[in-house]
Design a protein around this motif. Structure first.
Motif, PDB file in Angstrom:
ATOM      1  N   THR A   1       0.819  -1.265  -0.133  1.00 55.89           N
ATOM      2  CA  THR A   1      -0.161  -0.078   0.122  1.00 55.89           C
ATOM      3  C   THR A   1       0.893   1.292  -0.021  1.00 55.89           C
ATOM      4  O   THR A   1       0.892   2.321  -0.833  1.00 55.89           O
ATOM      5  CB  THR A   1      -0.698   0.102   1.263  1.00 55.89           C
ATOM      6  OG1 THR A   1      -1.908  -1.048   1.229  1.00 55.89           O
ATOM      7  CG2 THR A   1      -1.571   1.233   1.391  1.00 55.89           C
ATOM      8  N   SER A   2       1.941   1.159   0.683  1.00 55.52           N
ATOM      9  CA  SER A   2       2.834   2.578   0.956  1.00 55.52           C
ATOM     10  C   SER A   2       3.421   2.899  -0.311  1.00 55.52           C
ATOM     11  O   SER A   2       3.882   3.760  -0.559  1.00 55.52           O
ATOM     12  CB  SER A   2       3.969   2.178   2.028  1.00 55.52           C
ATOM     13  OG  SER A   2       4.697   1.407   1.839  1.00 55.52           O
ATOM     14  N   ARG A   3       3.826   1.536  -1.133  1.00 53.50           N
ATOM     15  CA  ARG A   3       4.259   1.875  -2.490  1.00 53.50           C
ATOM     16  C   ARG A   3       3.437   1.743  -3.797  1.00 53.50           C
ATOM     17  O   ARG A   3       3.872   1.479  -4.878  1.00 53.50           O
ATOM     18  CB  ARG A   3       5.495   0.741  -2.639  1.00 53.50           C
ATOM     19  CG  ARG A   3       6.548   0.625  -1.567  1.00 53.50           C
ATOM     20  CD  ARG A   3       7.346   1.998  -1.678  1.00 53.50           C
ATOM     21  NE  ARG A   3       8.387   1.977  -0.772  1.00 53.50           N
ATOM     22  CZ  ARG A   3       9.857   1.980  -1.199  1.00 53.50           C
ATOM     23  NH1 ARG A   3      10.072   1.552  -2.557  1.00 53.50           N
ATOM     24  NH2 ARG A   3      10.622   1.676  -0.264  1.00 53.50           N
ATOM     25  N   LYS A   4       2.305   1.798  -3.478  1.00 53.74           N
ATOM     26  CA  LYS A   4       1.262   1.839  -4.539  1.00 53.74           C
ATOM     27  C   LYS A   4       1.350   0.681  -5.190  1.00 53.74           C
ATOM     28  O   LYS A   4       1.253   0.672  -6.483  1.00 53.74           O
ATOM     29  CB  LYS A   4       1.294   3.195  -5.304  1.00 53.74           C
ATOM     30  CG  LYS A   4       0.783   4.361  -4.607  1.00 53.74           C
ATOM     31  CD  LYS A   4       0.963   5.523  -5.212  1.00 53.74           C
ATOM     32  CE  LYS A   4       0.276   6.787  -4.434  1.00 53.74           C
ATOM     33  NZ  LYS A   4       1.293   7.815  -4.430  1.00 53.74           N
ATOM     34  N   LEU A   5       1.422  -0.488  -4.673  1.00 54.61           N
ATOM     35  CA  LEU A   5       1.501  -1.833  -5.471  1.00 54.61           C
ATOM     36  C   LEU A   5       0.222  -2.818  -4.941  1.00 54.61           C
ATOM     37  O   LEU A   5      -0.069  -2.524  -3.881  1.00 54.61           O
ATOM     38  CB  LEU A   5       2.949  -2.434  -4.873  1.00 54.61           C
ATOM     39  CG  LEU A   5       4.167  -1.960  -5.366  1.00 54.61           C
ATOM     40  CD1 LEU A   5       5.382  -2.739  -4.758  1.00 54.61           C
ATOM     41  CD2 LEU A   5       4.431  -1.634  -6.787  1.00 54.61           C
ATOM     42  N   GLU A   6      -0.154  -3.617  -5.788  1.00 59.67           N
ATOM     43  CA  GLU A   6      -0.953  -4.675  -5.300  1.00 59.67           C
ATOM     44  C   GLU A   6      -0.235  -5.842  -4.803  1.00 59.67           C
ATOM     45  O   GLU A   6       1.040  -5.882  -4.927  1.00 59.67           O
ATOM     46  CB  GLU A   6      -1.669  -5.193  -6.703  1.00 59.67           C
ATOM     47  CG  GLU A   6      -2.530  -4.464  -7.315  1.00 59.67           C
ATOM     48  CD  GLU A   6      -3.859  -4.206  -6.558  1.00 59.67           C
ATOM     49  OE1 GLU A   6      -4.216  -5.053  -5.916  1.00 59.67           O
ATOM     50  OE2 GLU A   6      -4.129  -2.860  -6.371  1.00 59.67           O
TER      51      GLU A   6
END
Length: 190
Positions: free
Chosen positions: A143-148
């Motif tokens: 979430t912090s890295r905008k990844l699934e």
């Protein structure tokens, strides 16, 4: 119907299961590799994935990247044209999880634009009794890295198909969005 080709980089520390994930995905899990050699630099593994609920297909060129840091300079040259990436860690190895940030930084240095997307994968779910990285920690990092975020077991072929179906769907979705943007620009400028 659309047939797209996408370069997918698989990166992470040594022994987290990158090669196993590629092998299971490419062979539709007919055979889990009981033994294999450490990847030197990178291996190319082709795999076609049909996008769920459509006639679209993505042919992935999986770049199974070595987890040894001595190859990083050479890997950056290979990664520069990637379309998407997977960062893999071993749920039983905290250091492999801690190093995900370093792998993300290396990928970012290789391909600085924002059109590249990725996923974070916690592998070796078959070793749940030895888990040291919680699912919640993985989700928070993603979430912090905008990844699934996905967890899987390459050994048991659990969760592998979902990862590649997501990547194929997202890749086609981004392609269609770019086409609409270009069509709109063409209409506005005509």
């Amino acid at each position: 119907m659309v047939l797209l080709h996408g370069k997918l980089v698989i990166a992470g520390d040594m022994t987290v299961g990158k090669t196993a994930i590629c092998h299971v995905a490419a062979n539709d899990a007919n055979a889990f590799p009981k033994s294999y050699n450490c990847t030197n630099m990178a291996d190319l593994v082709p795999k076609q994935i049909r996008v769920p609920d459509s006639d679209d297909t993505v042919e992935f060129f999986l770049i199974d990247s070595a987890g040894n840091s001595i190859y990083l300079d050479s890997l950056r040259d290979i990664w520069v044209t990637m379309d998407m990436y997977c960062i893999v860690y071993d749920i039983t190895n905290r250091n492999s999880f801690k190093n995900c940030g370093m792998w993300l930084e290396q990928l970012s240095q290789s391909r600085g634009d924002h059109n590249v997307f990725g996923v974070l994968i916690g592998n070796k779910k078959d070793k749940e009794n030895y888990r040291v990285v919680s699912t919640q920690e993985g989700k928070q990092l993603a979430t912090s890295r905008k990844l699934e975020f996905f967890e899987c077991s390459a050994k048991d072929n659990k969760g592998i198909a979902e990862i590649f179906k997501y990547l194929a769907s997202e890749f086609v979705g981004r392609y269609r969005k770019r086409i609409k943007t270009l069509e709109k620009m063409g209409r506005d400028n005509y």
